[in-house]
Write a protein that holds these residues in place. Structure first.
Motif, short mmCIF file in Angstrom:
data_model
loop_
_atom_site.label_atom_id
_atom_site.label_comp_id
_atom_site.label_asym_id
_atom_site.label_seq_id
_atom_site.Cartn_x
_atom_site.Cartn_y
_atom_site.Cartn_z
N LYS B 248 32.14 29.97 5.10
CA LYS B 248 31.55 31.26 4.91
C LYS B 248 30.26 31.28 3.98
O LYS B 248 29.19 31.68 4.36
CB LYS B 248 32.49 32.34 4.46
CG LYS B 248 31.84 33.62 4.17
CD LYS B 248 32.91 34.44 3.22
CE LYS B 248 32.34 35.53 2.43
NZ LYS B 248 32.96 35.40 0.81
N ALA B 249 30.45 30.60 2.92
CA ALA B 249 29.55 30.59 1.76
C ALA B 249 28.45 29.64 2.45
O ALA B 249 27.05 29.96 2.27
CB ALA B 249 30.00 29.90 0.47
N SER B 250 28.69 28.68 3.18
CA SER B 250 27.38 27.86 3.72
C SER B 250 26.63 28.46 5.05
O SER B 250 25.46 28.19 5.08
CB SER B 250 28.20 26.29 4.13
OG SER B 250 28.81 26.58 5.22
N SER B 251 27.56 29.21 5.65
CA SER B 251 26.84 29.65 6.94
C SER B 251 26.15 31.10 6.62
O SER B 251 25.52 31.72 7.60
CB SER B 251 27.75 29.83 8.09
OG SER B 251 28.68 30.60 8.03
N GLY B 252 26.45 31.64 5.55
CA GLY B 252 25.94 33.04 5.27
C GLY B 252 26.53 34.15 6.02
O GLY B 252 27.31 33.83 7.16
N LEU B 253 26.30 35.39 5.67
CA LEU B 253 27.10 36.51 6.31
C LEU B 253 26.05 36.82 7.48
O LEU B 253 25.87 37.99 7.44
CB LEU B 253 27.44 37.60 5.50
CG LEU B 253 28.24 37.19 4.31
CD1 LEU B 253 28.44 38.40 3.31
CD2 LEU B 253 29.64 36.91 5.06
N SER B 254 25.73 35.96 8.58
CA SER B 254 25.12 36.47 9.57
C SER B 254 25.57 35.85 10.77
O SER B 254 25.51 36.62 11.81
CB SER B 254 23.53 36.19 9.27
OG SER B 254 23.35 34.68 9.22
N GLN B 255 25.97 34.36 10.80
CA GLN B 255 26.55 33.97 12.04
C GLN B 255 27.75 34.47 12.27
O GLN B 255 28.77 33.37 12.12
CB GLN B 255 26.29 32.51 11.82
CG GLN B 255 24.92 32.12 11.58
CD GLN B 255 24.72 30.54 11.65
OE1 GLN B 255 25.48 30.00 10.68
NE2 GLN B 255 23.93 29.89 12.26
N TRP B 256 28.00 35.53 12.67
CA TRP B 256 29.50 36.24 12.88
C TRP B 256 30.14 35.60 13.81
O TRP B 256 31.49 35.60 13.47
CB TRP B 256 29.50 37.72 13.02
CG TRP B 256 28.90 38.32 11.67
CD1 TRP B 256 27.72 39.12 11.47
CD2 TRP B 256 29.77 38.37 10.54
NE1 TRP B 256 27.75 39.62 10.10
CE2 TRP B 256 28.92 39.30 9.53
CE3 TRP B 256 31.02 38.07 10.05
CZ2 TRP B 256 29.44 39.67 8.40
CZ3 TRP B 256 31.37 38.30 8.82
CH2 TRP B 256 30.42 39.20 7.96
N HIS B 257 29.65 35.11 15.01
CA HIS B 257 30.42 34.46 15.88
C HIS B 257 31.25 33.27 15.17
O HIS B 257 32.38 33.18 15.87
CB HIS B 257 29.46 34.20 17.17
CG HIS B 257 28.17 33.44 16.89
ND1 HIS B 257 27.48 34.01 15.64
CD2 HIS B 257 27.69 32.31 17.56
CE1 HIS B 257 26.27 33.00 15.77
NE2 HIS B 257 26.59 31.98 16.83
N TYR B 258 30.41 32.59 14.47
CA TYR B 258 31.16 31.36 14.03
C TYR B 258 32.26 31.70 13.18
O TYR B 258 33.18 31.10 13.18
CB TYR B 258 30.00 30.32 13.51
CG TYR B 258 29.26 29.44 14.30
CD1 TYR B 258 29.67 29.14 15.73
CD2 TYR B 258 27.89 29.35 14.08
CE1 TYR B 258 28.85 28.81 16.62
CE2 TYR B 258 27.11 28.87 15.16
CZ TYR B 258 27.65 28.34 16.27
OH TYR B 258 26.61 27.67 17.04
N LEU B 259 31.80 32.72 12.36
CA LEU B 259 32.76 33.16 11.30
C LEU B 259 34.02 33.68 11.89
O LEU B 259 35.24 33.40 11.42
CB LEU B 259 32.19 34.22 10.34
CG LEU B 259 30.88 33.47 9.55
CD1 LEU B 259 30.52 34.66 8.64
CD2 LEU B 259 31.55 32.56 8.45
N MET B 260 33.89 34.14 12.93
CA MET B 260 35.28 35.03 13.65
C MET B 260 35.95 34.02 14.36
O MET B 260 37.15 34.16 14.23
CB MET B 260 34.43 36.27 14.54
CG MET B 260 34.30 37.37 13.66
SD MET B 260 35.31 38.22 12.62
CE MET B 260 34.78 37.58 11.34
#
Lengths: 316, 293
Positions: B248-260
């Motif tokens: 989460k920290a590395s991809s930032g709070l924008s790439q929600w598709h990957y985070l989800m």
């Protein structure tokens, strides 16, 4: 299978009495807990009490400094008060809301309605999930641009807040997330409700008591011990909130952000202990929290005399 | 006169029945509405995880992704070393389950079925430790584990589990108390000792409670964040929770598709476990609430 051991003890000159032997085995069985208690609870408890009066920094120094940590806590550390306020705000909002929601859900689920098992599963499932996956899910649900919460609000013409980016809304957002996992408490109450004898309701109905009165005068007293237990444990766990502030901060490099609105007591303590290694001060904070939790638990117990009803009245 | 009364009674019961039906319909709608609120987050997580970056950027966000982009999962799974972190989490959780089941059934049996001096006092200490906030003992425990050079290994995360857990001892003791003493006496007459009775009679009889504590232990270890954050310092030893936070920290709070997609990967094992063992999850709650009254 144990004949050798038995005959062995019998052959001894002074045979151990059966009761003595039984007693020794009793100690043997609880021994793991005794060791664990001394090593991981009692020892650390005393040690941290001592450390709270020192300037221990984990590497070089451990000098007795008297009450300096406690003085600094109350008079020198503004973030101490911020973190305490954040935690109190959260607890005061979360405990009544989750308690009310779980009792309400359980009461409705306790009716004879089709599909009850499916509903029970649906409500319960979120409560078994926790950790970073859930926090990220809620950050996405609450995201102003891509989340569903503000999307639904916009259907009603409401412009939703920035949630995790707005210091005024971060804690309500976390309470909302906690409401999603009221299933655990709900199930406890449901089990308690199912234990209330049906005849009591029938008798009250014949006497003309309406459903609200029945709930207040029959259901409430009979499930009050469970409410009492749940409220106490919810309070204790509420004061220990930590991860949410760490993980759900809007700026990953600053736990507790935005504007320290998620800097909970334990998070502040964690940062003091493990980031700047002020372990003496962090221990003082830990003990302060311990006393607060103890105090609140005692108040709960004292108040419980006036509203918790025990069947049989033997205080158990 | 009498016919009037029966007529009244009939209409009374009939109106009561329709009233009941209306009430049940309202209740059903309430349950369904609340149910929807509880389910939607799951759907949102899955649908977001299948979106493309373009879909994510679009406002208002769509309920159903335009393209079902399943390779998001593959990309997430390989973007950081998820297989390794999964294995790490699994290792810690499994050792935790073994430790908790053995130690807590053992200790609970002692408290439930063997008489010894100081038993009640000790048990009340067990109960009172439940209100000690974990953070009070956290710092000294860390110091202890650092002094014996356990920091950086899985030992601080697993070894304490072999020394009993207050709540689980309480729960299992309660369960054991419900098993008749005659059974133990009979086994003793046949020459069985306590160790044998614990292992061969009590634990099998307490299977539902044992499975419940095994499940909650697994779940707790799987979801644990604080322990790994404090005690693990090499990336190769990280658990899924730490990995996800790192991701989460590395991809930032924008790439929600990957985070989800990452969230689904981490949550899925627990969801599957829940559906397979649902009975035990629910039964376990019943045991503990039944005993609390």
């Amino acid at each position: 299978m144990n004949t050798t051991a038995h005959s062995g003890s019998k052959r001894r000159k002074k045979p151990m009495s059966l009761e003595r032997k039984e007693e020794l085995q009793g100690y043997l069985f609880v021994l793991p807990w005794i060791i664990g208690f001394l090593l991981f609870t009692a020892g650390p408890l005393l040690f941290s009490f001592y450390v709270s009066f020192t300037n221990y920094d984990f590497t070089s120094q451990m000098d007795f400094v008297g009450l300096r940590n406690y003085k600094y806590m109350f008079h020198g550390d503004p973030l101490f008060w911020v973190s305490l306020k954040n935690t109190l705000f959260y607890v005061v909002l979360m405990v009544p809301l989750t308690t009310f929601a779980s009792i309400a859900l359980a009461s409705i689920l306790n009716q004879k309605i089709p599909g009850i098992r499916v509903f029970r599963t649906i409500y319960y499932l979120p409560s078994v999930l926790s950790g970073v996956g859930v926090y990220m899910l809620w950050m996405e649900l609450l995201s102003p641009d891509t989340g569903i919460v503000n999307l639904v609000l916009s259907w009603f013409g409401i412009t939703g807040p920035g949630w995790m980016f707005d210091p005024n809304w971060t804690k309500p957002a976390i309470v909302m997330m906690k409401m999603w996992s009221v299933g655990g408490g709900m199930l406890m109450y449901l089990a308690a409700l199912q234990g209330v004898p049906e005849q009591l309701y029938e008798a009250a109905e014949i006497d003309g008591a309406g459903s609200l009165r029945r709930f207040w005068h029959i259901t409430m007293p009979l499930i009050s011990p469970v409410i009492f237990f749940e409220v106490i444990t919810t309070f204790i766990s509420g004061f220990q909130i930590f991860q949410e502030g760490y993980v759900m901060s809007s700026d990953p490099t600053t736990p507790g952000s935005p504007m320290n609105s998620l800097l909970f007591f334990n998070l502040h303590m964690y940062l003091k202990a493990f980031k700047v290694f002020q372990m003496g001060y962090a221990s003082a904070m830990a003990w302060f929290l311990f006393v607060v939790v103890l105090f609140i638990t005692m108040i709960n117990m004292w108040v419980s005399k006036y509203w918790v009803h025990y069947e049989g009245g033997d205080g158990r | 006169m009498s016919s009037a009364t029966t007529g009244n009674a009939r209409s009374y019961f009939e109106s009561r029945r329709t009233g009941e039906r209306i009430r049940k319909t309202i209740m059903f709608l309430l349950l369904a509405g609340a149910g929807l609120v509880f389910v939607v987050p799951f759907w949102w997580m899955i649908s977001t995880s299948l979106k493309t970056m373009d879909d994510i950027m679009q406002y208002p966000p769509a309920f159903i992704p335009k393209h079902w982009h399943f390779q998001n999962y593959l990309e997430t799974w390989t973007s950081i070393d998820f297989p390794r972190f999964t294995l790490n989490s699994l290792t810690i959780a499994t050792i935790g389950v073994v430790g908790h089941v053995i130690s807590n059934t053992f200790v609970a049996y002692g408290f439930a079925k063997i008489k010894f001096r100081g038993r009640n006092l000790m048990f009340s200490i067990v109960l009172s430790t439940m209100i000690i906030p974990g953070f009070v003992t956290l710092i000294p425990q860390y110091i202890l584990f650092a002094k014996i050079h356990w920091v950086g290994t899985y030992l601080p995360l697993t070894v304490p589990g072999f020394f009993g857990n207050a709540f689980q001892i309480f729960l299992l003791r309660q369960f054991f108390l419900g098993i008749p003493n005659d059974l133990i006496e009979a086994a003793k007459i046949d020459g069985a000792n306590h160790f044998y009775i614990w292992r061969r009679i009590m634990v099998p009889l307490a299977k539902p409670a044992v499975i419940t504590i095994a499940l909650t232990t697994f779940q707790g270890a799987w979801n644990d964040f604080l322990g790994p954050v404090i005690y693990l310092n090499k990336e190769s030893t990280y658990t899924l929770q730490i990995a996800l936070q790192m991701f989460k920290a590395s991809s930032g709070l924008s790439q929600w598709h990957y985070l989800m997609a990452g969230s689904v990967i981490v949550l899925l094992p627990i969801v599957v476990m829940f559906f397979v063992f649902q009975k035990f999850f629910i039964e376990g709650m019943n045991i503990s609430s039944g005993t609390k009254g």
